[in-house]
Design a protein around this motif. Structure first.
Motif, PDB file in Angstrom:
ATOM      1  N   LYS A 322     -11.397  -2.397   3.757  1.00  0.00           N
ATOM      2  CA  LYS A 322     -11.801  -3.525   4.616  1.00  0.00           C
ATOM      3  C   LYS A 322     -10.756  -4.635   4.654  1.00  0.00           C
ATOM      4  O   LYS A 322     -10.661  -5.374   5.623  1.00  0.00           O
ATOM      5  CB  LYS A 322     -13.131  -4.098   4.125  1.00  0.00           C
ATOM      6  N   THR A 323      -9.986  -4.804   3.562  1.00  0.00           N
ATOM      7  CA  THR A 323      -8.955  -5.846   3.569  1.00  0.00           C
ATOM      8  C   THR A 323      -7.584  -5.186   3.644  1.00  0.00           C
ATOM      9  O   THR A 323      -7.418  -4.027   3.227  1.00  0.00           O
ATOM     10  CB  THR A 323      -9.000  -6.692   2.282  1.00  0.00           C
ATOM     11  N   ALA A 324      -6.617  -5.931   4.151  1.00  0.00           N
ATOM     12  CA  ALA A 324      -5.263  -5.376   4.295  1.00  0.00           C
ATOM     13  C   ALA A 324      -4.689  -4.983   2.931  1.00  0.00           C
ATOM     14  O   ALA A 324      -4.083  -3.913   2.786  1.00  0.00           O
ATOM     15  CB  ALA A 324      -4.359  -6.392   4.983  1.00  0.00           C
ATOM     16  N   SER A 325      -4.906  -5.842   1.925  1.00  0.00           N
ATOM     17  CA  SER A 325      -4.332  -5.537   0.614  1.00  0.00           C
ATOM     18  C   SER A 325      -5.058  -4.359  -0.036  1.00  0.00           C
ATOM     19  O   SER A 325      -4.434  -3.515  -0.674  1.00  0.00           O
ATOM     20  CB  SER A 325      -4.370  -6.769  -0.285  1.00  0.00           C
ATOM     21  N   GLY A 326      -6.370  -4.292   0.154  1.00  0.00           N
ATOM     22  CA  GLY A 326      -7.139  -3.179  -0.400  1.00  0.00           C
ATOM     23  C   GLY A 326      -6.799  -1.876   0.308  1.00  0.00           C
ATOM     24  O   GLY A 326      -6.635  -0.824  -0.326  1.00  0.00           O
ATOM     25  N   ASN A 327      -6.655  -1.956   1.611  1.00  0.00           N
ATOM     26  CA  ASN A 327      -6.315  -0.778   2.414  1.00  0.00           C
ATOM     27  C   ASN A 327      -4.988  -0.172   1.962  1.00  0.00           C
ATOM     28  O   ASN A 327      -4.825   1.041   1.865  1.00  0.00           O
ATOM     29  CB  ASN A 327      -6.230  -1.202   3.888  1.00  0.00           C
ATOM     30  N   ALA A 328      -4.037  -1.050   1.637  1.00  0.00           N
ATOM     31  CA  ALA A 328      -2.715  -0.596   1.194  1.00  0.00           C
ATOM     32  C   ALA A 328      -2.794   0.161  -0.133  1.00  0.00           C
ATOM     33  O   ALA A 328      -1.930   0.972  -0.441  1.00  0.00           O
ATOM     34  CB  ALA A 328      -1.781  -1.792   1.056  1.00  0.00           C
ATOM     35  N   MET A 329      -3.859  -0.100  -0.903  1.00  0.00           N
ATOM     36  CA  MET A 329      -4.021   0.570  -2.194  1.00  0.00           C
ATOM     37  C   MET A 329      -4.555   1.995  -2.041  1.00  0.00           C
ATOM     38  O   MET A 329      -4.389   2.810  -2.939  1.00  0.00           O
ATOM     39  CB  MET A 329      -5.020  -0.204  -3.075  1.00  0.00           C
ATOM     40  N   VAL A 330      -5.248   2.258  -0.943  1.00  0.00           N
ATOM     41  CA  VAL A 330      -5.962   3.539  -0.854  1.00  0.00           C
ATOM     42  C   VAL A 330      -5.419   4.505   0.206  1.00  0.00           C
ATOM     43  O   VAL A 330      -5.964   5.590   0.368  1.00  0.00           O
ATOM     44  CB  VAL A 330      -7.491   3.323  -0.634  1.00  0.00           C
ATOM     45  N   ARG A 331      -4.369   4.120   0.919  1.00  0.00           N
ATOM     46  CA  ARG A 331      -3.824   5.088   1.874  1.00  0.00           C
ATOM     47  C   ARG A 331      -2.356   4.811   2.175  1.00  0.00           C
ATOM     48  O   ARG A 331      -1.836   3.730   1.902  1.00  0.00           O
ATOM     49  CB  ARG A 331      -4.613   5.102   3.175  1.00  0.00           C
ATOM     50  N   THR A 332      -1.691   5.799   2.729  1.00  0.00           N
ATOM     51  CA  THR A 332      -0.371   5.613   3.297  1.00  0.00           C
ATOM     52  C   THR A 332      -0.570   4.790   4.567  1.00  0.00           C
ATOM     53  O   THR A 332      -1.372   5.157   5.424  1.00  0.00           O
ATOM     54  CB  THR A 332       0.266   6.980   3.620  1.00  0.00           C
ATOM     55  N   THR A 333       0.121   3.658   4.650  1.00  0.00           N
ATOM     56  CA  THR A 333      -0.119   2.753   5.778  1.00  0.00           C
ATOM     57  C   THR A 333       0.890   2.950   6.907  1.00  0.00           C
ATOM     58  O   THR A 333       1.998   3.430   6.684  1.00  0.00           O
ATOM     59  CB  THR A 333      -0.044   1.287   5.312  1.00  0.00           C
ATOM     60  N   THR A 334       0.491   2.561   8.100  1.00  0.00           N
ATOM     61  CA  THR A 334       1.290   2.724   9.314  1.00  0.00           C
ATOM     62  C   THR A 334       1.524   1.348   9.932  1.00  0.00           C
ATOM     63  O   THR A 334       0.562   0.700  10.339  1.00  0.00           O
ATOM     64  CB  THR A 334       0.509   3.590  10.332  1.00  0.00           C
ATOM     65  N   SER A 335       2.781   0.898   9.979  1.00  0.00           N
ATOM     66  CA  SER A 335       3.068  -0.414  10.579  1.00  0.00           C
ATOM     67  C   SER A 335       4.162  -0.331  11.624  1.00  0.00           C
ATOM     68  O   SER A 335       5.325  -0.185  11.280  1.00  0.00           O
ATOM     69  CB  SER A 335       3.561  -1.415   9.526  1.00  0.00           C
ATOM     70  N   PRO A 336       3.814  -0.450  12.909  1.00  0.00           N
ATOM     71  CA  PRO A 336       4.873  -0.579  13.921  1.00  0.00           C
ATOM     72  C   PRO A 336       5.594  -1.911  13.676  1.00  0.00           C
ATOM     73  O   PRO A 336       4.942  -2.948  13.532  1.00  0.00           O
ATOM     74  CB  PRO A 336       4.105  -0.623  15.246  1.00  0.00           C
ATOM     75  N   SER A 353      11.981   2.597  22.747  1.00  0.00           N
ATOM     76  CA  SER A 353      12.023   3.056  21.353  1.00  0.00           C
ATOM     77  C   SER A 353      11.234   2.098  20.474  1.00  0.00           C
ATOM     78  O   SER A 353      11.049   0.926  20.805  1.00  0.00           O
ATOM     79  CB  SER A 353      13.469   3.162  20.865  1.00  0.00           C
ATOM     80  N   ALA A 354      10.775   2.642  19.376  1.00  0.00           N
ATOM     81  CA  ALA A 354       9.991   1.819  18.446  1.00  0.00           C
ATOM     82  C   ALA A 354      10.263   2.286  17.025  1.00  0.00           C
ATOM     83  O   ALA A 354      10.595   3.446  16.788  1.00  0.00           O
ATOM     84  CB  ALA A 354       8.497   1.949  18.748  1.00  0.00           C
ATOM     85  N   MET A 355      10.153   1.349  16.093  1.00  0.00           N
ATOM     86  CA  MET A 355      10.297   1.691  14.680  1.00  0.00           C
ATOM     87  C   MET A 355       8.947   1.475  14.011  1.00  0.00           C
ATOM     88  O   MET A 355       8.257   0.481  14.296  1.00  0.00           O
ATOM     89  CB  MET A 355      11.352   0.783  14.056  1.00  0.00           C
ATOM     90  N   LEU A 356       8.596   2.397  13.137  1.00  0.00           N
ATOM     91  CA  LEU A 356       7.360   2.239  12.367  1.00  0.00           C
ATOM     92  C   LEU A 356       7.686   2.415  10.898  1.00  0.00           C
ATOM     93  O   LEU A 356       8.468   3.292  10.538  1.00  0.00           O
ATOM     94  CB  LEU A 356       6.317   3.288  12.777  1.00  0.00           C
ATOM     95  N   ASN A 357       7.088   1.583  10.077  1.00  0.00           N
ATOM     96  CA  ASN A 357       7.293   1.706   8.634  1.00  0.00           C
ATOM     97  C   ASN A 357       6.012   2.223   7.983  1.00  0.00           C
ATOM     98  O   ASN A 357       4.919   1.717   8.232  1.00  0.00           O
ATOM     99  CB  ASN A 357       7.697   0.343   8.039  1.00  0.00           C
ATOM    100  N   PHE A 358       6.203   3.270   7.178  1.00  0.00           N
ATOM    101  CA  PHE A 358       5.067   3.874   6.463  1.00  0.00           C
ATOM    102  C   PHE A 358       5.254   3.647   4.972  1.00  0.00           C
ATOM    103  O   PHE A 358       6.333   3.902   4.449  1.00  0.00           O
ATOM    104  CB  PHE A 358       5.009   5.376   6.737  1.00  0.00           C
ATOM    105  N   ARG A 359       4.222   3.154   4.290  1.00  0.00           N
ATOM    106  CA  ARG A 359       4.271   3.006   2.836  1.00  0.00           C
ATOM    107  C   ARG A 359       3.405   4.102   2.236  1.00  0.00           C
ATOM    108  O   ARG A 359       2.202   4.193   2.539  1.00  0.00           O
ATOM    109  CB  ARG A 359       3.794   1.616   2.428  1.00  0.00           C
ATOM    110  N   ILE A 360       4.046   4.909   1.396  1.00  0.00           N
ATOM    111  CA  ILE A 360       3.467   6.213   1.037  1.00  0.00           C
ATOM    112  C   ILE A 360       2.760   6.192  -0.322  1.00  0.00           C
ATOM    113  O   ILE A 360       3.330   5.772  -1.326  1.00  0.00           O
ATOM    114  CB  ILE A 360       4.578   7.283   1.024  1.00  0.00           C
ATOM    115  N   LEU A 361       1.550   6.712  -0.324  1.00  0.00           N
ATOM    116  CA  LEU A 361       0.721   6.790  -1.527  1.00  0.00           C
ATOM    117  C   LEU A 361       1.276   7.843  -2.500  1.00  0.00           C
ATOM    118  O   LEU A 361       1.746   8.891  -2.055  1.00  0.00           O
ATOM    119  CB  LEU A 361      -0.686   7.214  -1.077  1.00  0.00           C
ATOM    120  N   PRO A 362       1.224   7.592  -3.820  1.00  0.00           N
ATOM    121  CA  PRO A 362       1.600   8.634  -4.781  1.00  0.00           C
ATOM    122  C   PRO A 362       0.803   9.907  -4.493  1.00  0.00           C
ATOM    123  O   PRO A 362      -0.390   9.840  -4.181  1.00  0.00           O
ATOM    124  CB  PRO A 362       1.209   8.044  -6.133  1.00  0.00           C
TER     125      PRO A 362
END
Ligand SMILES: [Zn+2]
Length: 486
Positions: A322-336, A353-362
């Motif tokens: 539900k929160t951005a910080s909590g969401n980042a803890m439980v999934r690989t995130t997708t940020s254009p 063209s577009a760049m997207l940054n993904f932060r990857i879960l262990p």
């Protein structure tokens, strides 16, 4: 019918018994320590942090814009402010501005530890400067608060470690275990010229550390759902990162006669597919530790849910996402993060063209992320390529180690038994990512309090730390070094 009801009731009853059995058999993992006296911290020391803030060691993505004369000043500042550390410890400079010190222990058969920090800071965004209550590089101390860029990230750490060391040297203290101090100068832009080079040096010299302590997580206040107490979170892993570029070329033309799909349409729809199909939410290994340490400290029914995290995984991730910080803890995130297309209001662009940054879960990898993106987009008009700095998630360090216990115990000694300790996942990247071949035990924690009031200050506006908090940072590092002996 009656029989079915009886069977059903029995099954439900057994299930409830099972949930409660799990609850009653999970024990607290919190260490209880005897309180220690607070050491006195000299007032001069507070000024040292303020002076360090005044030196504008700013890292910028455009490396040509970096003012290295400020880094020269910082070298001189360290030499003059910490004369014992400078003269008594072995020291090496890497790429002119990254510092590696060694305090040799009396027992060389023990593996050393590495204390890390970084001396560079992020820039202050010019249009936000007016919102700073005190100027970001003046090093102002007002009403027992030290203001400025670096007071939380990460000069507080470097100065805290050095103050502790200088005072211990002055007192004649001699550690049994050797201590390396590694202070990088380019953490904010990836650490390739600082941390990476120092880590390589340690690796090349076959130095394996018992543990490494770097920045990464903090003491949270009122930020964890279901817990009122302060929680010291020790990062035992950090997420990976990959930036992916999507591009497309489609014939353009005049905007009075658009074709059915333009480059912008195709690209937008690809991004939309990625955003509407987020990576699955799950509890990764560091979160299992978080739950094991915090579950028993929660009230009912949260403790029941945490004691049965396997069964209630989706309930827990549902709360966190539900929160951005909590969401980042439980999934690989997708940020254009970047979107480029078009130059004129009545011309349909030929490309987008577009760049997207993904932060990857262990547990996931860069390769897996790319594969999923290709499958989801499934459009051969879109070219998918990697861009920027990419790294897989870190290895997850264990919590059942003497090193983790030492950090845990030290936190309790300085901040009291009321503070809870728990492992966590660090969602940002730190310099410690370069040290994976130096130690299996990499912990990411600085003892700075973060709450709703100051959470946006890191990399944002009004970065600051209270004098009391800073004094405790020094006490924490002093105690860590003393506790290595035990
Ligand atoms: Zn930092």
């Amino acid at each position: 019918m009656k029989k079915v009801l009886i069977v059903l009731a029995t099954v439900i009853l057994l299930f409830i018994c099972y949930l409660f059995f799990n609850l009653f058999t999970t024990n607290s993992k919190q260490i209880v320590v005897a309180p220690i006296d607070k050491i006195k911290i000299d007032e001069d020391v507070i000024k040292h942090l303020a002076q360090a803030i005044q030196i504008k060691t700013i890292s910028t993505e455009n490396t040509e814009a970096i003012d290295f004369s400020e880094f020269d000043k910082f070298n001189i500042f360290l030499k003059e402010t910490y004369p014992l550390t400078d003269s008594l410890l072995d020291k090496k400079l890497f790429n002119s501005y990254s510092h590696l010190y060694l305090w040799k222990g009396s027992n060389t058969s023990l593996k050393p530890i590495v204390l890390m920090g970084h001396i560079d800071v992020v820039p202050v965004i010019e249009k936000n400067r007016k919102e700073w209550k005190e100027a970001p590089f003046k090093g102002i101390i007002k009403d027992d608060v030290i203001w400025g860029r670096g007071t939380m990230d990460d000069k507080v750490n470097v100065i805290g470690i050095l103050e502790a060391t200088e005072a211990l040297l002055k007192s004649g203290f001699q550690p049994e275990r050797s201590i390396y101090y590694a202070f990088g100068h380019d953490e904010e832009i990836g650490g390739n010229n600082g941390a990476a080079v120092m880590a390589k040096y340690l690796e090349d010299n076959d130095i394996e550390a018992e543990f490494i302590l770097d920045e990464g997580s903090v003491i949270t206040q009122g930020l964890i759902p279901g817990i009122d107490k302060d929680v010291a979170l020790i990062g035992i892993a950090e997420k990976g990162s990959v930036s992916i570029q999507l591009s497309t070329k489609i014939e353009g033309g005049h905007s009075s006669m658009p074709s059915k799909e333009t480059a912008i349409d195709v690209l937008s729809s690809a991004i939309s597919k990625l955003k509407t199909n987020p990576f699955p939410a799950k509890l990764s290994q560091p979160l299992d530790g978080f739950i094991a340490y915090l579950g028993p400290e929660m009230g009912f029914p949260n403790n029941l849910v945490f004691a049965n995290a396997g069964i209630f995984e989706s309930v827990i991730t549902g709360i966190y996402e539900k929160t951005a910080s909590g969401n980042a803890m439980v999934r690989t995130t997708t940020s254009p993060t970047i979107f480029n297309a078009g130059v004129k209001d009545n011309v349909i662009p030929q490309s987008a063209s577009a760049m997207l940054n993904f932060r990857i879960l262990p547990g996931e990898t860069v390769a897996l992320v790319k594969e999923r993106i290709e499958t989801l987009i499934n459009d051969d008009r879109i070219t998918i390529s990697e861009g920027g700095f990419n790294s897989d998630p870190s290895v997850v360090s264990e919590t059942e180690t003497e090193s983790f216990r030492t950090i845990h115990k030290t936190i309790k000694e300085i901040y009291g038994n009321d503070v809870l300790v728990a492992p966590t996942l660090v969602v940002a990247a730190t310099d410690s990512k370069h040290y994976k071949n130096v130690s299996d035990n990499i912990y990411r924690f600085i003892p700075v309090h973060i709450n709703q009031d100051n959470i946006k200050a890191i990399h944002g506006i009004n970065e600051r730390i209270s004098v009391d908090d800073f004094k405790d940072v020094i006490r924490f590092y002093t105690r860590i070094i003393e506790n290595l002996e035990k």
